[in-house]
Design an enzyme around this catalytic site. Structure first.
Site, PDB file in Angstrom:
ATOM      1  N   HIS A 257       5.372  17.848   8.612  1.00 39.64           N
ATOM      2  CA  HIS A 257       4.661  16.900   8.151  1.00 39.64           C
ATOM      3  C   HIS A 257       4.094  17.136   6.721  1.00 39.64           C
ATOM      4  O   HIS A 257       3.254  16.382   6.016  1.00 39.64           O
ATOM      5  CB  HIS A 257       3.545  16.630   9.124  1.00 39.64           C
ATOM      6  CG  HIS A 257       4.071  16.018  10.297  1.00 39.64           C
ATOM      7  ND1 HIS A 257       3.933  16.467  11.472  1.00 39.64           N
ATOM      8  CD2 HIS A 257       4.706  14.608  10.603  1.00 39.64           C
ATOM      9  CE1 HIS A 257       4.745  15.715  12.468  1.00 39.64           C
ATOM     10  NE2 HIS A 257       5.174  14.659  11.834  1.00 39.64           N
TER      11      HIS A 257
ATOM     12  N   ILE B   9      15.464  19.709  15.355  1.00 39.70           N
ATOM     13  CA  ILE B   9      14.993  18.769  16.425  1.00 39.70           C
ATOM     14  C   ILE B   9      15.943  17.536  16.121  1.00 39.70           C
ATOM     15  O   ILE B   9      15.977  16.708  17.100  1.00 39.70           O
ATOM     16  CB  ILE B   9      13.790  18.209  16.222  1.00 39.70           C
ATOM     17  CG1 ILE B   9      12.856  19.605  16.258  1.00 39.70           C
ATOM     18  CG2 ILE B   9      13.161  17.432  17.255  1.00 39.70           C
ATOM     19  CD1 ILE B   9      13.104  20.439  17.522  1.00 39.70           C
ATOM     20  N   GLY B  10      16.826  17.373  15.317  1.00 38.51           N
ATOM     21  CA  GLY B  10      17.759  16.266  15.158  1.00 38.51           C
ATOM     22  C   GLY B  10      18.226  15.712  13.870  1.00 38.51           C
ATOM     23  O   GLY B  10      19.256  15.622  13.447  1.00 38.51           O
TER      24      GLY B  10
ATOM     25  N   LEU C  42       0.918  -1.280   0.086  1.00 37.10           N
ATOM     26  CA  LEU C  42      -0.062   0.032   0.001  1.00 37.10           C
ATOM     27  C   LEU C  42       0.686   1.195   0.062  1.00 37.10           C
ATOM     28  O   LEU C  42       0.481   2.305  -0.843  1.00 37.10           O
ATOM     29  CB  LEU C  42      -0.994   0.159   1.175  1.00 37.10           C
ATOM     30  CG  LEU C  42      -1.926   1.120   1.112  1.00 37.10           C
ATOM     31  CD1 LEU C  42      -2.694   1.130  -0.019  1.00 37.10           C
ATOM     32  CD2 LEU C  42      -2.744   1.068   2.455  1.00 37.10           C
ATOM     33  N   LYS C  43       1.890   1.530   0.904  1.00 38.28           N
ATOM     34  CA  LYS C  43       2.624   2.301   0.835  1.00 38.28           C
ATOM     35  C   LYS C  43       3.250   2.700  -0.460  1.00 38.28           C
ATOM     36  O   LYS C  43       3.443   3.768  -0.891  1.00 38.28           O
ATOM     37  CB  LYS C  43       3.827   1.983   2.081  1.00 38.28           C
ATOM     38  CG  LYS C  43       4.950   3.192   1.766  1.00 38.28           C
ATOM     39  CD  LYS C  43       6.201   2.615   2.670  1.00 38.28           C
ATOM     40  CE  LYS C  43       7.344   3.556   2.740  1.00 38.28           C
ATOM     41  NZ  LYS C  43       6.916   4.940   3.465  1.00 38.28           N
TER      42      LYS C  43
HETATM   43  N1  GLN Z   1      15.282  13.654  17.082  1.00 38.08           N
HETATM   44  C1  GLN Z   1      14.200  13.082  16.399  1.00 38.08           C
HETATM   45  C2  GLN Z   1      14.367  13.618  14.991  1.00 38.08           C
HETATM   46  O1  GLN Z   1      14.839  14.676  14.777  1.00 38.08           O
HETATM   47  C3  GLN Z   1      13.067  13.419  17.013  1.00 38.08           C
HETATM   48  C4  GLN Z   1      11.809  12.774  16.193  1.00 38.08           C
HETATM   49  C5  GLN Z   1      10.411  12.911  16.895  1.00 38.08           C
HETATM   50  O2  GLN Z   1      10.236  13.580  17.836  1.00 38.08           O
HETATM   51  N2  GLN Z   1       9.572  12.351  16.368  1.00 38.08           N
HETATM   52  O3  GLN Z   1      14.117  12.681  14.274  1.00 38.08           O
HETATM   53 ZN    ZN Z   2       8.876  15.417  17.076  1.00 43.66          ZN
END
Ligand code: GLN
Ligand code: ZN
Length: 786
Positions: free
Chosen positions: A711, A448-449, A28-29
């Site tokens: 997202h 965030i990383g 499906l993906k």
């Molecule tokens: N450090 C993770 C990243 O940047 C955090 C991901 C998350 O919070 N889902 O991918």
């Molecule tokens: Zn996150």
């Protein structure tokens, strides 16, 4: 103890509420993403979808499931499907939907360059994300039973007895959010009277298509609901019950006990109730007895846990079922919830120790368990004696195994003291030491990383696994990526850098693979959202860390730059939440074991010179028990585990945490209790609402509400980001406000990330100018500005 059951005239049936959608090779993906990229036609996509449904029904029927679900399948999300079914298309997507329903559907899910997608959030306390319906006082519902009717007919044509599964009207409204600009008095649930006629039409259409039963899922009723909502539910099911042109209604609840909603549904003029009898929902049993059962109704008993991966204790389930037989007109056997939340087939895990493999039950194995239980219930336990004996042996082998218990781990966990969970200085004092060490500008920028996971990186990882490249070549590949990522961050002008997490397949799995006590699966994919699938590892035994897990990558990144590089770890609560957990010890015990392993990693990072360490806890909110009564105990062990992992550092080491995908408003006190120095939060889609919530709660620490919705493929402009920052500044002062995306960038492409982060840095610099008092005579434009 097994008990003898009498043979009944109506045989118990085995059923499920939903089944994994993706197919055994994630077909499906591939089809949906292929369609997005123009490689797969709409026709081919629909064909793949239809093939997958046929295969699922075949598997279910073959396993002995007498009544299969229909309509649970989705190209993206079943809540989005429900919005389409009731015509709740946000105005900004209407033209796209009218022009091409399929493209419009995906536009609602993912957004386009010009239109924002629907907000996404966690489906109750699972790791599945749904698209939040947007409803307002002007929402007009219209019925479109097309998908439900087509899929029901498809199942019927294949010879199955199918039961359409729909999200129920009360839960649908409770899962929705008011449109922006709606009066604060407006609540989506106020629309119930407008929505019910639409459900009535859909039920009539399903009846006309030949449906005998329809399942209306009301999981929102397992949450604490005020009297008013219970009255709304009572009225809704009275109205639906009184309809004459409809299938029989099975109102389904799962994920917890129904509590005060049980008598409401029990008294409704509907024909059946489905209840969860696992975990805390086992309380449904006594509650049901207390109201005198469900005379005249069908009870579907969720006795096989639909969310864990462990074999059922068949004898215990039979005993529950035996008790329930006296409480309803007819008792059927089900998994506690849709099997969407577990992988498809444990048989596919050929790499596992065969002894351990026998302890596992994924969707296929659970359906087999259901069939055995239904047979035992209908025909007597003698007819399943062999299955019961085998089950007893497997349970005993698990309980006695050395995998499940490590004395050293247990001793260390037992010796944790209060000193382990407190930092040496309070936040107010250590923040000065951190500021002096880091010397960051106001509104510091960071990410965030993760940076984009490219096909090349995935290929390198696959190559390493398959032995096509060796450790040294893999390491060189990852280091090359780190050089890229660090170089880019320096050029674009971010303040606190990251190494980019190129080496991580997944933020939980990466650690799980290095910790003793965890099992990894090869094919255990579970849908997270849309076409994103994760392979949760399995917490099978006691947890320990044989060697450092991240230090070499972080140190390498730090060796390339004078700017601080954040160390990146996944927190203990998230390690649990995104894994399959043990069902043989309290979650708190498992969390403490994981926290101790992380504490050692934090210490090693600090010793290697890392000044900033981020411990991600995106799942802290999602594991919050659905019933308020269960929350304090959860938050106590969850925050303790985070602090156990992080509190060992020196004052000048800055601890960050990160959370996403959830409403944080109700856990602000717990967030404060983590005692992290900085928290980044997903906030872009909600226009930084959380910043205001934190300010209102007088949150004293530093905050980075996300200003870039990762997202969506949409790239925010610098002025849009600046506007969000100004909104943030109304709640959080400039010296405590960080500038960052909503979450990691691993699912995005490099071109988007390059522009989006350039805009983010430009916005931060621009707004910094607005808040930083400048000595007169200094020109606005600095060298940085270019
Ligand atoms: N450090 C993770 C990243 O940047 C955090 C991901 C998350 O919070 N889902 O991918
Ligand atoms: Zn996150």
């Amino acid at each position: 103890m097994t008990r003898k059951t009498t043979t009944r005239t109506t045989a118990a049936r085995a059923t499920v509420y939903g089944y994994p959608r993706q197919g055994c090779n994630r077909e499906l993906k591939k089809a949906v993403e292929g369609y997005w990229h123009g490689r797969v036609s709409a026709e081919a996509l629909h064909q793949t979808a239809s093939d997958l449904r046929r295969e699922n029904w075949r598997q279910l029927a073959e396993a002995g499931i007498d009544e299969v679900p229909s309509g649970d399948f989705s190209l993206y999300d079943h809540v989005l499907d429900t919005s389409v079914m009731v015509g709740a298309i946000p105005p900004r997507h209407r033209a796209a939907v009218a022009a091409n329903p399929l493209d419009g559907y995906f536009a609602m899910a993912r957004g386009t360059q010009d239109t924002a997608p629907l907000e996404m959030t966690k489906w109750f306390d699972t790791n599945y994300h749904y698209l939040v319906p947007e409803l307002g006082p002007d929402t007009v519902f219209t019925a479109d039973a097309g998908k439900q009717v087509a899929e029901f007919k498809e199942a019927t044509a294949l010879g199955h007895t199918a039961r359409p599964v729909l999200l129920g009207p009360v839960s649908y409204l409770l899962l929705a959010k008011p449109v922006l600009g709606a009066s604060p008095l407006f609540e989506p649930v106020n629309l119930i009277n407008r929505l019910l006629p639409v459900y009535a039409e859909i039920l009539a259409d399903l009846r006309a298509a030949g449906a005998q039963w329809v399942q209306l899922d009301e999981p929102a009723l397992v949450q604490d609901q005020p009297e008013e909502i219970l009255r709304t539910a009572a009225r809704a099911y009275l109205d639906l019950g009184r309809l004459t042109d409809r299938p029989k209604i099975l109102a389904a609840s799962y994920f917890d006990r129904l509590g005060a909603a049980l008598p409401v549904l029990a008294q409704a003029p509907i024909e059946g109730l489905a209840l969860d009898f696992t975990g805390p929902a086992a309380a449904n049993l006594d509650a049901l007895a207390a109201i005198g059962g469900l005379p005249g109704k069908r009870l579907v008993a969720g006795v096989v846990n639909g969310r864990n991966v462990w074999i059922n204790d068949l004898a215990a389930s039979l005993s529950t079922l035996g008790t329930l037989l006296g409480l309803a007109d007819r008792v059927d056997v089900a998994a506690s919830c849709s099997l969407l939340h577990v992988p498809l087939d444990a048989e596919a895990e050929r790499g596992l120790d065969p002894q351990i493999a026998r302890w596992l039950a994924f969707a296929r194995q659970k359906t087999a368990e259901l069939a055995v239980l239904a047979r035992g219930l209908s025909q007597g336990t003698d007819t399943i004696a062999a299955e019961l004996a085998a089950n007893r042996a497997d349970l005993a082998s698990r309980a006695g195994s050395a995998v499940t218990g490590d004395p050293e781990v247990r001793t260390r966990a037992a010796s944790v003291t209060d000193a382990h969970i407190h930092r040496s200085q309070p936040y107010a004092e250590r923040t000065a030491a951190q500021r002096a060490r880091l010397a960051l500008p106001p509104l510091p920028t960071t990410t965030i990383g993760s940076f984009p996971q490219t096909d090349e990186l995935r290929a390198a990882r696959a190559g390493l696994r398959a032995g096509r490249i060796d450790d040294a070549a893999y390491r060189e590949r990852i280091e090359a990526e780190i050089r890229e990522v660090v170089g880019f961050q320096e050029r674009v002008g971010l303040d606190v850098l990251v190494h980019g997490e190129a080496e991580r397949n997944d933020m939980v799995q990466y650690f799980a693979e290095q910790l003793v006590g965890y099992l990894a699966t090869r094919h255990g994919w579970v849908q997270s959202y849309g076409t994103r699938y994760v392979r949760p590892p399995i917490l099978a035994g006691d947890i320990s860390r044989p060697a450092p897990m991240t230090v070499r990558w972080t140190s390498y990144a730090q060796s390339l730059t004078a700017k601080p590089v954040k160390g990146m770890l996944t927190g203990p609560v998230t390690m649990l939440a995104w894994s399959f957990v043990r069902d043989d010890q309290p979650l708190a015990d498992t969390a403490r074991q994981v926290a101790l392993a992380l504490r050692d990693e934090v210490a090693d990072l600090e010793a290697a010179g890392t000044a900033v360490i981020q411990v991600d806890e995106p799942a802290l909110r999602e594991t919050l028990p659905l019933r308020a009564a269960d929350r304090p105990a959860y938050l106590a062990w969850a925050t303790e585990a985070f602090r156990l992992a992080t509190a060992g550092v020196r004052p000048e080491t800055q601890i960050h945490t990160h959370m996403c995908y959830a409403e944080f408003g109700d856990i602000l006190a717990a967030i404060d209790d983590l005692d992290a120095d900085v928290i980044s939060l997903e906030a872009a889609r909600s226009h930084l609402r959380v910043a205001g919530e934190l300010a209102a709660a007088e949150y004293p620490r530093e905050v980075g509400p996300g200003v870039y919705d990762i997202h969506s493929p949409r790239i925010p402009s610098a002025s849009e980001v600046a506007e969000l920052l100004r909104t943030g500044l109304r709640a959080v002062p400039a010296d405590r406000l960080w500038v960052n995306p909503d979450c990691g960038l691993k699912t995005r492409g490099w071109p988007e990330v390059r522009s989006a982060l350039a805009h983010l840095v430009a916005a931060a610099r621009g707004v910094r100018e607005e808040v930083t008092p400048r000595p007169s005579g200094v020109s606005l434009a600095t060298a940085e500005e270019r």
